[in-house]
Design a protein around this motif. Structure first.
Motif, short mmCIF file in Angstrom:
data_model
loop_
_atom_site.label_atom_id
_atom_site.label_comp_id
_atom_site.label_asym_id
_atom_site.label_seq_id
_atom_site.Cartn_x
_atom_site.Cartn_y
_atom_site.Cartn_z
N ALA A 322 -5.45 -8.62 -10.32
CA ALA A 322 -4.91 -8.88 -8.99
C ALA A 322 -5.10 -7.67 -8.08
O ALA A 322 -5.43 -7.81 -6.89
N GLU A 323 -4.91 -6.47 -8.62
CA GLU A 323 -5.10 -5.26 -7.81
C GLU A 323 -6.56 -5.11 -7.40
O GLU A 323 -6.85 -4.63 -6.30
N ARG A 324 -7.49 -5.51 -8.26
CA ARG A 324 -8.91 -5.44 -7.90
C ARG A 324 -9.23 -6.45 -6.79
O ARG A 324 -10.05 -6.17 -5.91
N VAL A 326 -7.06 -7.46 -4.50
CA VAL A 326 -6.47 -6.88 -3.29
C VAL A 326 -7.39 -5.81 -2.72
O VAL A 326 -7.62 -5.74 -1.51
N SER A 327 -7.94 -4.97 -3.58
CA SER A 327 -8.84 -3.91 -3.13
C SER A 327 -10.06 -4.50 -2.43
O SER A 327 -10.52 -3.96 -1.40
N ALA A 328 -10.59 -5.61 -2.95
CA ALA A 328 -11.75 -6.24 -2.33
C ALA A 328 -11.40 -6.87 -0.99
O ALA A 328 -12.22 -6.89 -0.06
N ILE A 329 -10.17 -7.39 -0.87
CA ILE A 329 -9.75 -8.03 0.37
C ILE A 329 -9.55 -7.02 1.48
O ILE A 329 -10.06 -7.17 2.59
N VAL A 330 -8.81 -5.96 1.20
CA VAL A 330 -8.46 -5.00 2.25
C VAL A 330 -9.51 -3.91 2.41
O VAL A 330 -9.46 -3.15 3.37
N GLN A 331 -10.43 -3.83 1.45
CA GLN A 331 -11.52 -2.86 1.47
C GLN A 331 -10.99 -1.43 1.58
O GLN A 331 -10.33 -0.95 0.68
N ASN A 332 -11.22 -0.75 2.69
CA ASN A 332 -10.88 0.68 2.77
C ASN A 332 -9.51 0.96 3.39
O ASN A 332 -9.21 2.10 3.73
N ALA A 338 -1.71 -0.50 -0.67
CA ALA A 338 -0.47 -0.02 -1.30
C ALA A 338 0.67 -1.01 -1.09
O ALA A 338 1.46 -1.27 -2.01
N VAL A 339 0.77 -1.56 0.12
CA VAL A 339 1.84 -2.51 0.42
C VAL A 339 1.70 -3.77 -0.44
O VAL A 339 2.68 -4.26 -1.02
N LEU A 340 0.49 -4.28 -0.56
CA LEU A 340 0.26 -5.50 -1.33
C LEU A 340 0.47 -5.26 -2.82
O LEU A 340 1.07 -6.09 -3.53
N ASN A 341 -0.02 -4.16 -3.32
CA ASN A 341 0.17 -3.86 -4.75
C ASN A 341 1.65 -3.70 -5.09
O ASN A 341 2.11 -4.14 -6.15
N LYS A 342 2.40 -3.10 -4.19
CA LYS A 342 3.85 -2.95 -4.40
C LYS A 342 4.52 -4.32 -4.42
O LYS A 342 5.41 -4.58 -5.25
N ALA A 343 4.08 -5.22 -3.52
CA ALA A 343 4.66 -6.56 -3.48
C ALA A 343 4.34 -7.34 -4.76
O ALA A 343 5.18 -8.09 -5.27
N ILE A 344 3.14 -7.15 -5.29
CA ILE A 344 2.76 -7.83 -6.54
C ILE A 344 3.60 -7.30 -7.69
O ILE A 344 4.11 -8.08 -8.52
N GLN A 345 3.78 -5.99 -7.76
CA GLN A 345 4.58 -5.40 -8.83
C GLN A 345 6.03 -5.86 -8.75
O GLN A 345 6.70 -6.06 -9.78
N ALA A 346 6.51 -6.09 -7.53
CA ALA A 346 7.90 -6.50 -7.34
C ALA A 346 8.16 -7.92 -7.86
O ALA A 346 9.31 -8.30 -8.07
N LEU A 347 7.10 -8.68 -8.08
CA LEU A 347 7.27 -10.03 -8.61
C LEU A 347 7.74 -10.00 -10.06
O LEU A 347 8.30 -10.98 -10.56
N GLU A 348 7.47 -8.89 -10.75
CA GLU A 348 7.86 -8.71 -12.15
C GLU A 348 7.31 -9.83 -13.04
O GLU A 348 8.02 -10.45 -13.82
#
Length: 372
Positions: A322-324, A326-332, A338-348
């Motif tokens: 999922a993080e990969r 996100v990286s492809a979507i937001v690119q640089n 960071a915001v999206l990865n934090k939201a994904i981690q918060a899903l637990e």
């Protein structure tokens, strides 16, 4: 306490007045459409040349119709909100329009006395729409469903071809999405089965296939589509695909259709018949999506080599995957990432669906807009 209002009835036979009114409207509509059809048949039979034009434009559908009716210098007949007839010397045109979100689409049938008259009419329509016309490839979805009266109905919807998908969103396709689609479209096999839980990207992958078909066809691809179980109980939809010009037949949520015939599946035999006949000879495709959890849930005859190109098991993504994505979507954009990865981690959760990723992306964008 709720009370039921008494329903007024006709004195003649006790039929509810509301039913009679609805039936009267239906009869009136039928007579109107019959007169329109008769007029269309008479007019178009007078001309030997036929041209078809499909256009999508970023403008309101009613505004498009108004402009064409008032600006082309042709006689216009507004039948209803979605249908207009245009007439001029040596020319007769029917226009059917639909709207979807931020754009509308219109399908023109032009009958003319000569090739020159037809081509000049097409040029006049294209010039009038001008820069509002959408240049991206489109594909036409002929959506079939069963009405409340039990009749097979259809509606045509113009869709804009999607941008290429992110490879990391489909780890089952090790070669990448675009090479997989290219192999499928070049293969003699007709059937493609996409299997997996809801929200894992099956529909996005189907749209990617249809978008590529459209690009190869110069933006003129046609798709027969249904997700209605009752529609598949009618022979008409199969006859339409066999005798028509659709490039693909898409059946979504086809769980009931793909189970083994030994378990009582009475509908699959129709697809088995068309998959190996004229449809295969014309390189047309049949695509199923299903939420059935196990590969063994599918009928062996459908997925046998030579008939089925592939069974793709589309699954949820691990957190690393999922993080990969996100990286492809937001690119640089490191901050958005960071915001999206934090939201994904918060899903637990151990895994996350593609639909959830895009939902979090929309929420993050809305939050950023509110903050601005």
């Amino acid at each position: 306490m709720n009370t039921l209002r008494p329903q007024s009835t006709s004195a003649a036979n006790g039929t509810p007045t509301r039913v009679l009114q609805r039936q009267s409207r239906q009869i009136g509509q039928f007579l109107l459409e019959s007169r329109i059809l008769e007029a269309v048949e008479q007019r178009r039979a007078s001309y030997p040349i036929l041209r078809h034009l499909r256009i999508a434009a970023r403008v309101e559908q009613q505004a498009l119709f108004d402009d064409l009716a008032l600006s082309l210098g042709w006689q216009a007949h507004r039948i209803h909100g979605e249908l207009m007839l245009l007439e001029s010397d040596g020319l007769f045109v029917s226009v059917y329009g639909t709207r979807k979100g931020e754009y509308c689409s219109a399908s023109f049938h032009l009958w003319a006395e000569s090739i020159e008259r037809a081509e000049s009419a097409v040029a006049a329509i294209e010039a009038r729409i001008g820069d509002a016309r959408i240049a991206e490839p489109m594909f036409s979805v002929d959506w079939h469903f069963v009405s409340s009266c039990g009749d097979l109905e259809s509606a045509s919807i113009e869709e804009i071809a999607d941008s290429p998908l992110i490879d990391t969103a489909y780890p089952a396709l090790e070669e990448g999405v675009a090479p997989f689609i290219a192999r499928y479209l070049a293969a003699p096999e007709t059937v493609l089965v996409l299997q997996g839980p809801p929200g894992t990207g099956k529909t996005r992958l189907i749209r990617a296939v249809l978008s590529e078909i459209s690009r190869r066809a110069g933006g003129e691809a046609e798709v027969l589509y249904t997700g209605d179980k009752k529609a598949l109980e009618n022979e008409e939809i199969f006859v339409k695909f066999i005798t028509g010009t659709h490039d693909a037949f898409v059946v979504e949520d086809a769980d009931h259709l793909l189970t083994p015939r030994a378990e009582g599946n009475q509908h699959l035999h129709r697809f088995l018949a068309i998959a190996d006949g004229v449809v295969r000879a014309q390189s047309r495709k049949i695509i199923f999506s299903t939420n059935l959890p196990n590969l063994g849930d599918l009928d062996d005859a459908l997925i046998r080599p030579g008939r089925c190109f592939a069974r793709v098991h589309v699954r949820e993504l691990s957190l690393a995957e999922a993080e990969r994505v996100v990286s492809a979507i937001v690119q640089n954009d490191a901050e958005r990432q960071a915001v999206l990865n934090k939201a994904i981690q918060a899903l637990e959760q151990r895994s996350v669906s593609l639909a959830t990723i895009f939902k979090l992306l929309r929420e993050a964008e809305q939050g950023a807009m509110c903050a601005a």
